[in-house]
Motif scaffolding. Structure first.
Motif, PDB file in Angstrom:
ATOM      1  N   ASP A  61     -87.107 -46.454 -24.528  1.00 52.80           N
ATOM      2  CA  ASP A  61     -88.181 -46.992 -25.351  1.00 52.80           C
ATOM      3  C   ASP A  61     -87.927 -48.064 -26.170  1.00 52.80           C
ATOM      4  OD1 ASP A  61     -90.773 -47.341 -26.373  1.00 52.80           O
ATOM      5  OD2 ASP A  61     -90.559 -45.543 -27.917  1.00 52.80           O
ATOM      6  N   HIS A 104     -87.452 -38.835 -34.463  1.00 53.83           N
ATOM      7  CA  HIS A 104     -86.760 -38.337 -33.198  1.00 53.83           C
ATOM      8  C   HIS A 104     -85.461 -38.891 -33.014  1.00 53.83           C
ATOM      9  CE1 HIS A 104     -90.115 -41.491 -32.297  1.00 53.83           C
ATOM     10  NE2 HIS A 104     -89.030 -41.881 -31.754  1.00 53.83           N
ATOM     11  N   ASP A 208     -89.957 -45.833 -38.727  1.00 53.46           N
ATOM     12  CA  ASP A 208     -90.569 -45.558 -37.711  1.00 53.46           C
ATOM     13  C   ASP A 208     -91.604 -44.210 -37.664  1.00 53.46           C
ATOM     14  OD1 ASP A 208     -91.091 -46.551 -34.732  1.00 53.46           O
ATOM     15  OD2 ASP A 208     -90.552 -44.578 -34.270  1.00 53.46           O
ATOM     16  N   VAL A 209     -92.695 -44.468 -37.342  1.00 53.27           N
ATOM     17  CA  VAL A 209     -93.759 -43.257 -37.498  1.00 53.27           C
ATOM     18  C   VAL A 209     -93.150 -41.992 -38.624  1.00 53.27           C
ATOM     19  CG1 VAL A 209     -94.556 -43.402 -35.173  1.00 53.27           C
ATOM     20  CG2 VAL A 209     -92.478 -42.165 -35.327  1.00 53.27           C
ATOM     21  N   PHE A 232    -105.267 -37.539 -28.664  1.00 54.17           N
ATOM     22  CA  PHE A 232    -103.868 -36.871 -28.516  1.00 54.17           C
ATOM     23  C   PHE A 232    -104.372 -35.582 -29.489  1.00 54.17           C
ATOM     24  CE2 PHE A 232    -103.205 -41.521 -29.098  1.00 54.17           C
ATOM     25  CZ  PHE A 232    -102.608 -41.662 -27.983  1.00 54.17           C
ATOM     26  N   GLU A 293     -93.794 -47.121 -41.254  1.00 51.78           N
ATOM     27  CA  GLU A 293     -94.813 -47.200 -40.206  1.00 51.78           C
ATOM     28  C   GLU A 293     -95.703 -45.984 -40.236  1.00 51.78           C
ATOM     29  OE1 GLU A 293     -95.796 -47.708 -35.627  1.00 51.78           O
ATOM     30  OE2 GLU A 293     -94.492 -46.456 -36.429  1.00 51.78           O
ATOM     31  N   PRO A 295     -98.923 -44.767 -38.593  1.00 53.12           N
ATOM     32  CA  PRO A 295    -100.112 -44.943 -37.673  1.00 53.12           C
ATOM     33  C   PRO A 295    -101.215 -43.914 -38.341  1.00 53.12           C
ATOM     34  CG  PRO A 295     -98.138 -44.687 -36.533  1.00 53.12           C
ATOM     35  CD  PRO A 295     -97.752 -44.433 -37.737  1.00 53.12           C
ATOM     36  N   ARG A 329    -107.003 -49.908 -28.275  1.00 53.27           N
ATOM     37  CA  ARG A 329    -105.957 -51.019 -28.220  1.00 53.27           C
ATOM     38  C   ARG A 329    -106.223 -51.217 -26.424  1.00 53.27           C
ATOM     39  NH1 ARG A 329    -100.471 -50.267 -26.543  1.00 53.27           N
ATOM     40  NH2 ARG A 329    -100.274 -48.499 -27.758  1.00 53.27           N
ATOM     41  N   HIS A 364     -94.678 -55.264 -32.208  1.00 52.16           N
ATOM     42  CA  HIS A 364     -94.102 -55.234 -30.963  1.00 52.16           C
ATOM     43  C   HIS A 364     -94.927 -54.360 -30.335  1.00 52.16           C
ATOM     44  CE1 HIS A 364     -92.714 -52.079 -33.189  1.00 52.16           C
ATOM     45  NE2 HIS A 364     -92.234 -51.509 -32.266  1.00 52.16           N
ATOM     46  N   GLU A 427     -94.722 -46.957 -21.733  1.00 52.93           N
ATOM     47  CA  GLU A 427     -95.963 -46.547 -22.111  1.00 52.93           C
ATOM     48  C   GLU A 427     -97.021 -47.269 -21.278  1.00 52.93           C
ATOM     49  OE1 GLU A 427     -99.068 -46.521 -26.075  1.00 52.93           O
ATOM     50  OE2 GLU A 427     -98.393 -48.508 -25.353  1.00 52.93           O
ATOM     51  N   ARG A 454     -97.800 -53.299 -24.220  1.00 48.39           N
ATOM     52  CA  ARG A 454     -97.267 -53.611 -25.211  1.00 48.39           C
ATOM     53  C   ARG A 454     -96.041 -54.793 -25.014  1.00 48.39           C
ATOM     54  NH1 ARG A 454     -94.783 -48.293 -28.160  1.00 48.39           N
ATOM     55  NH2 ARG A 454     -93.613 -48.046 -26.374  1.00 48.39           N
TER      56      ARG A 454
HETATM   57  O1  ISL Z   1     -98.507 -46.745 -28.825  1.00 44.77           O
HETATM   58  C1  ISL Z   1     -99.047 -45.942 -29.532  1.00 44.77           C
HETATM   59  C2  ISL Z   1     -99.750 -44.588 -29.272  1.00 44.77           C
HETATM   60  O2  ISL Z   1    -100.376 -45.197 -28.140  1.00 44.77           O
HETATM   61  C3  ISL Z   1     -98.844 -46.093 -31.112  1.00 44.77           C
HETATM   62  O3  ISL Z   1     -99.217 -45.101 -31.710  1.00 44.77           O
HETATM   63  C4  ISL Z   1     -97.348 -46.138 -31.384  1.00 44.77           C
HETATM   64  O4  ISL Z   1     -96.586 -45.473 -30.518  1.00 44.77           O
HETATM   65  C5  ISL Z   1     -97.206 -45.594 -32.753  1.00 44.77           C
HETATM   66  O5  ISL Z   1     -97.524 -46.988 -33.652  1.00 44.77           O
HETATM   67  C6  ISL Z   1     -95.659 -45.458 -33.057  1.00 44.77           C
HETATM   68  O6  ISL Z   1     -94.957 -46.634 -32.792  1.00 44.77           O
HETATM   69  C7  ISL Z   1     -93.420 -46.660 -32.973  1.00 44.77           C
HETATM   70  O7  ISL Z   1     -92.826 -45.501 -32.544  1.00 44.77           O
HETATM   71  C8  ISL Z   1     -92.684 -45.256 -31.153  1.00 44.77           C
HETATM   72  C9  ISL Z   1     -92.325 -46.747 -30.713  1.00 44.77           C
HETATM   73  O8  ISL Z   1     -92.626 -46.413 -29.041  1.00 44.77           O
HETATM   74  C10 ISL Z   1     -93.017 -47.960 -31.145  1.00 44.77           C
HETATM   75  O9  ISL Z   1     -92.321 -49.004 -30.476  1.00 44.77           O
HETATM   76  C11 ISL Z   1     -92.776 -47.962 -32.528  1.00 44.77           C
HETATM   77  O10 ISL Z   1     -93.116 -48.997 -33.184  1.00 44.77           O
HETATM   78  C12 ISL Z   1     -91.785 -44.176 -31.009  1.00 44.77           C
HETATM   79  O11 ISL Z   1     -90.819 -44.548 -31.403  1.00 44.77           O
END
Ligand code: ISL
Ligand code: CA
Length: 601
Positions: A61, A104, A208-209, A232, A293, A295, A329, A364, A427, A454
């Protein structure tokens, strides 16, 4: 309580290392490539780089699947290269943060391997492993996963581990294994990783997340109605989990805050003065910046994470700005900038004193905002440049902390991908396969993946015209072609051209540095209900200096009939704007400030 932290007034710049600059001609961007382009970034006025993950990873990823948190991926270089990049940033008065992916790990991380070998041993608790009810070590074909949660990248969030006779949780790809933060040893490991990098001079992290780390105990089934609504299932059990705040403030204490006595500063950063010149070496900041980050958390939950003691994060990303309500998106539609205005009016209006938000439009994970706004009109170079400037004025002159993504400063738009074979991101590929399996034709499936892929933002940076756009050294072809539709949208072509998108960004970032009004919290919006016109006044509370920013949100000419602060004037094209300063001592409006030759004339 001392001076405000450096990041209050900073401009961040996200680098996607694979696609920024390739120093050794293998087609893949790398760390020495970034170092070689640092003067460009310093000249743009960037205060802090954020690198998407550079750690050792199998790359399922794009590096968001880390195998070793203390090693650099071979394709990007070595730890020495990273040390050199950190030092080169600091020498230029810039800071640098890394992208820490600790919701993760990769399935190839030694912790996960140890967990598979001995699920009842200590590493078993690092992850979410659940007994497999199926016979003989293999999940029976009809044996159901432990709950109904779904993965963001398609299918169930559980994968069977036949050897270990367990199911393992993965909210993302089946090789991105969710860490169990309820296990104290996991939290200690993460704090240790942060301290280790802080010791090497890293100035903080984008996490990240990070709002997914605390899962409701027992991992109950998700509500199918919510799953249907959001797309989801299970999300309500972890997107703002019960221990989230506690875990983040603990990480802040144990990882990001340097004790004054036991750990002297490991690094110094040159002071960069308002005029851009370099000053003294300052010791590394005591607290590393924590950018989350996040979401789906929304405005109020984001505020809970940043503005309430004990402090958790410094900044959060609010993704609601990226699509109009009711849109996702993957939808192919023209984004109306009137929504963007409404979003920021609401968001900024809800902030309390001292609160700051991250301002971002591209990253990204998303198609280019410029393409969403312009649709097919992106093929018109004049309109494209004008709209890029309008977005820049919004992102760089509203109150907040801007995060530019590489290429925004030259008006990058979506890549004109022709078929699924040109996409790399898992994805996009998974979604394509799912649509095909559901009966879509190849063309239909591609058409439904393309708008949200993406991959658009992940193509190599366009440094100069020509087939490889100077991404790679020598004649090497970049790992992914980056075709450009119109002449004029490369760094080399825009550099030094006062009318260019690049020089516009430089001018605005310089203006931010020179004018404290632009990094204060104060803002007054003018004509808040106009859908065509976005204007506001920034004020420096100390000197009373005011700067008025006016942005036309439409592609046509607009007459703004103002009362009060705004006088009648005509805009031509989207992106015309002006910053008018008013010194507190002078009554009425002063002379219109032309910035970089692109101001209102
Ligand atoms: O693409 C998404 C769901 O369809 C977004 O929610 C995205 O996965 C989310 O913003 C989390 O992104 C981050 O964690 C992911 C990674 O793939 C992304 O590049 C990163 O920015 C998992 O680590
Ligand atoms: Ca390379």
């Amino acid at each position: 309580d001392g001076p405000p932290p450096w990041w209050h007034s900073a401009v961040f710049y996200q680098v996607y290392p694979r696609s920024f600059a390739d120093s050794n001609g293998d087609g893949i961007g790398d760390l020495p490539g970034i170092t070689a382009r640092l003067d460009y970034l310093a000249g743009l006025g960037v205060d802090c780089l954020w690198l998407s993950p550079i750690f050792d990873s199998p790359g399922d990823d794009g590096g968001y699947d880390i195998r070793d948190y203390r090693a650099v991926a071979a394709e990007f270089g070595t730890l020495d290269d990273l040390d050199a990049l950190i030092a080169a940033c600091h020498e230029r008065g810039m800071r640098i943060i890394l992208d820490l992916v600790v919701n993760h790990t990769s399935a190839e991380h030694p912790w996960f391997r140890a967990a598979c070998e001995d699920p009842d041993g200590p590493y078993g608790d690092y992850y979410f492993l659940r007994d497999d009810p199926g016979p003989a070590g293999n999940p029976a074909p009809d044996s159901a996963p432990p709950n109904n949660w779904t993965s963001f990248f398609g299918g169930s969030a559980w994968r069977p581990l036949p050897e270990a006779r367990r199911w393992a949780l993965h909210l993302f790809a089946p090789t991105q294994m969710d860490l169990n933060w309820d296990t104290p040893a996991v939290r200690a490991e993460v704090a240790d990783i942060v301290r280790w990098w802080r010791g090497r001079g890293i100035d903080g992290f984008r996490l990240d997340v990070i709002n997914y780390i605390s899962k409701r105990r027992g991992l109950p089934d998700g509500n199918p109605a919510i799953g249907k609504l959001i797309g989801f299932t299970g999300i309500e059990h972890y997107f703002f989990g019960p221990r989230l705040h506690a875990y983040l403030s603990e990480l802040r204490r144990n990882g990001f805050t340097r004790g004054d006595s036991d750990s002297p500063p490991s690094s110094t950063v040159r002071e960069r003065r308002a005029d851009g010149s370099l000053g003294d070496r300052l010791p590394q900041d005591r607290v590393g910046v924590m950018v989350g980050e996040t979401p789906g958390v929304g405005v109020e939950m984001g505020r809970l994470l940043t503005a309430h003691e004990p402090r958790a994060l410094d900044l959060t990303f609010n993704f609601d700005v990226l699509d109009e309500p009711g849109r996702v998106r993957w939808d192919d539609y023209r984004y109306d900038l009137a929504y963007l205005k409404d979003f920021y009016l609401d968001y900024l209006g809800r902030l309390g004193a001292g609160e700051r938000i991250a301002l971002f439009l591209d990253n990204h994970d998303n198609p280019r905002m410029l393409s969403k706004v312009l649709g097919e009109d992106a093929a018109n170079p004049a309109l494209r440049a004008a709209a890029a400037k309008a977005l820049a004025a919004i992102q760089l002159l509203l109150p907040g902390v801007p995060f530019l993504f590489q290429g925004q400063e030259i008006g990058a738009i979506n890549q004109d991908f022709r078929g699924i074979s040109e996409l790399h991101d898992l994805e996009s590929l998974n979604r394509y396969e799912e649509l095909r399996a559901a009966g879509a034709s190849a063309d239909e499936a591609f058409a439904q993946v393309l708008p949200g892929a993406r991959d658009h933002a992940r193509v190599p940076m366009r440094w100069a015209p020509g087939p490889g756009h100077d991404h790679s050294s020598g004649d090497a072809a970049p790992w992914q072609p980056a075709a450009e539709r119109s002449a004029g949208f490369t760094v080399a072509e825009q550099d030094g051209d006062p009318e260019s998108v690049l020089e516009f960004h430089r001018a605005l970032i310089r203006l931010r540095r020179e004018e404290p009004a632009l990094t204060s919290e104060e803002v007054e919006f003018l004509r808040p209900h106009s859908r065509e016109y976005f204007a506001w006044i920034r004020r420096d509370p100390v000197t009373g200096t005011e700067i008025t920013v006016e942005v036309n949100l439409t592609a046509g000419d607009r007459a703004a009939r103002g009362s009060g602060h705004v006088r009648r004037h005509t805009y031509s094209r989207c992106g015309r704007w002006r910053a008018r300063r008013r010194d507190g001592a002078i009554r009425g409006h002063g002379v219109a400030a032309r910035v970089g030759g692109t101001g209102f004339a």
